[in-house]
Design a protein around this motif. Structure first.
Motif, mmCIF file in Angstrom:
data_model
loop_
_atom_site.group_PDB
_atom_site.id
_atom_site.type_symbol
_atom_site.label_atom_id
_atom_site.label_comp_id
_atom_site.label_asym_id
_atom_site.label_seq_id
_atom_site.Cartn_x
_atom_site.Cartn_y
_atom_site.Cartn_z
ATOM 1 N N CYS A 73 -3.497 29.644 74.630
ATOM 2 C CA CYS A 73 -4.228 30.529 74.564
ATOM 3 C C CYS A 73 -3.355 31.261 73.202
ATOM 4 O O CYS A 73 -2.029 31.222 73.448
ATOM 5 C CB CYS A 73 -3.299 31.160 75.768
ATOM 6 S SG CYS A 73 -3.405 29.923 77.615
ATOM 7 N N ILE A 74 -4.439 32.616 73.002
ATOM 8 C CA ILE A 74 -3.755 32.850 71.857
ATOM 9 C C ILE A 74 -3.993 34.750 72.254
ATOM 10 O O ILE A 74 -4.863 35.121 72.656
ATOM 11 C CB ILE A 74 -4.767 33.127 70.613
ATOM 12 C CG1 ILE A 74 -4.514 31.276 69.876
ATOM 13 C CG2 ILE A 74 -4.666 33.894 69.508
ATOM 14 C CD1 ILE A 74 -5.624 30.803 71.418
ATOM 15 N N VAL A 75 -2.474 35.719 72.591
ATOM 16 C CA VAL A 75 -1.961 36.478 72.883
ATOM 17 C C VAL A 75 -2.255 37.897 72.361
ATOM 18 O O VAL A 75 -0.916 37.273 70.764
ATOM 19 C CB VAL A 75 -1.158 36.348 73.914
ATOM 20 C CG1 VAL A 75 -0.830 37.666 75.049
ATOM 21 C CG2 VAL A 75 -1.529 35.563 74.920
ATOM 22 N N ASP A 137 -3.261 43.376 75.390
ATOM 23 C CA ASP A 137 -4.587 43.338 74.503
ATOM 24 C C ASP A 137 -5.726 42.155 74.562
ATOM 25 O O ASP A 137 -6.915 42.789 75.204
ATOM 26 C CB ASP A 137 -4.415 43.870 73.407
ATOM 27 C CG ASP A 137 -5.436 44.130 73.050
ATOM 28 O OD1 ASP A 137 -6.310 45.048 73.471
ATOM 29 O OD2 ASP A 137 -5.738 44.283 71.717
ATOM 30 N N THR A 138 -5.089 41.698 73.764
ATOM 31 C CA THR A 138 -6.974 40.578 74.163
ATOM 32 C C THR A 138 -5.578 39.192 74.321
ATOM 33 O O THR A 138 -4.687 38.391 73.627
ATOM 34 C CB THR A 138 -7.150 40.259 72.669
ATOM 35 O OG1 THR A 138 -6.030 39.939 71.551
ATOM 36 C CG2 THR A 138 -7.988 41.827 72.325
ATOM 37 N N VAL A 139 -6.607 38.175 75.405
ATOM 38 C CA VAL A 139 -6.888 36.474 75.336
ATOM 39 C C VAL A 139 -8.332 35.976 74.352
ATOM 40 O O VAL A 139 -8.621 35.853 75.254
ATOM 41 C CB VAL A 139 -6.516 36.138 76.852
ATOM 42 C CG1 VAL A 139 -6.177 35.232 77.145
ATOM 43 C CG2 VAL A 139 -4.940 37.047 77.504
ATOM 44 N N ARG A 140 -7.664 34.972 73.487
ATOM 45 C CA ARG A 140 -8.696 33.777 73.232
ATOM 46 C C ARG A 140 -8.194 32.878 74.133
ATOM 47 O O ARG A 140 -6.390 32.042 74.106
ATOM 48 C CB ARG A 140 -8.666 33.210 71.981
ATOM 49 C CG ARG A 140 -9.361 35.384 71.861
ATOM 50 C CD ARG A 140 -9.834 35.339 70.403
ATOM 51 N NE ARG A 140 -8.292 35.125 69.649
ATOM 52 C CZ ARG A 140 -8.425 34.141 68.170
ATOM 53 N NH1 ARG A 140 -8.998 33.885 67.890
ATOM 54 N NH2 ARG A 140 -7.144 34.250 67.861
ATOM 55 N N THR A 141 -9.074 31.716 74.651
ATOM 56 C CA THR A 141 -8.075 30.955 75.263
ATOM 57 C C THR A 141 -8.714 29.211 74.576
ATOM 58 O O THR A 141 -10.399 28.942 74.064
ATOM 59 C CB THR A 141 -8.866 30.213 76.424
ATOM 60 O OG1 THR A 141 -9.952 29.925 77.086
ATOM 61 C CG2 THR A 141 -7.655 31.410 77.497
ATOM 62 N N ALA A 142 -8.470 28.288 74.446
ATOM 63 C CA ALA A 142 -8.886 27.086 73.628
ATOM 64 C C ALA A 142 -8.953 25.872 74.430
ATOM 65 O O ALA A 142 -6.997 25.248 74.398
ATOM 66 C CB ALA A 142 -8.817 26.654 72.258
ATOM 67 N N LEU A 143 -9.277 25.377 75.441
ATOM 68 C CA LEU A 143 -9.056 23.702 75.922
ATOM 69 C C LEU A 143 -10.006 22.896 74.789
ATOM 70 O O LEU A 143 -10.042 22.418 74.555
ATOM 71 C CB LEU A 143 -10.596 23.331 77.092
ATOM 72 C CG LEU A 143 -10.800 24.831 78.129
ATOM 73 C CD1 LEU A 143 -11.632 24.592 78.741
ATOM 74 C CD2 LEU A 143 -9.161 24.757 78.722
ATOM 75 N N THR A 144 -8.883 21.406 75.471
ATOM 76 C CA THR A 144 -8.627 20.525 74.467
ATOM 77 C C THR A 144 -9.386 19.790 75.278
ATOM 78 O O THR A 144 -9.662 19.155 76.004
ATOM 79 C CB THR A 144 -6.952 19.844 74.913
ATOM 80 O OG1 THR A 144 -6.269 19.387 76.112
ATOM 81 C CG2 THR A 144 -5.884 20.941 73.761
#
Length: 157
Positions: A73-75, A137-144
């Motif tokens: 998760c990139i926050v 503010d923002t959350v980007r997710t990356a599933l492996t």
């Protein structure tokens, strides 16, 4: 880049061996690095006392334990005052699903390594806990998809 610790070739060998196999006996470790057991034990103790060796732990097989989802998760935060950054960092320690967390530079503020039993559990964490946390503010997710490399955190020899 200057080295922050006074280490000789034997110390580096000890670190290499322990990072690869933390449960090696002192007798076997001393054999591998080419010194007798008592000075080897003293060196390991010095490396521990100085904080170069932070600790020892078992590496668990997450899928074998039913933890099948690994994601990042990139926050991004709204506010970046030191107190706000510290508050979010402290909050990450309360979330069991977050296994590692880094404050990062660039477009985002934190990167979280998450492990969950299933996709629904991960999604619920992102929606109910992470995205709704104060100052987020923002959350980007990356599933492996699959892990392709798993080495110790420090490249040694």
């Amino acid at each position: 880049m200057p080295l922050k610790a006074d280490l000789d070739a034997i110390d580096w060998k000890i670190l290499h061996e322990l990072q690869n196999e933390g449960r090696v006996t002192n007798v076997e470790l001393s054999r591998r690095v080419g010194i007798s057991a008592p000075p080897c034990l003293r060196r390991v103790k010095r490396l521990e006392d100085s904080g170069i060796i932070r600790g020892y732990r078992a590496l668990l097989n997450a899928p074998a334990l039913g933890m099948d989802v690994v994601a990042f998760c990139i926050v991004g935060l709204h506010h970046h005052a030191e107190t706000e950054l510290k508050a979010f960092a402290d909050r990450t320690r309360l979330w069991p699903i977050v296994r590692q967390a880094w404050m990062v530079s660039g477009d985002s503020d934190f990167m979280l390594h998450c492990v969950a039993s299933d996709l629904t559990t991960f999604q619920n964490f992102v929606i109910e806990d992470l995205a709704s946390a104060p100052n987020v503010d923002t959350v980007r997710t990356a599933l492996t998809i699959r892990q392709v490399k798993d080495e110790g955190l420090v490249a040694i020899g």
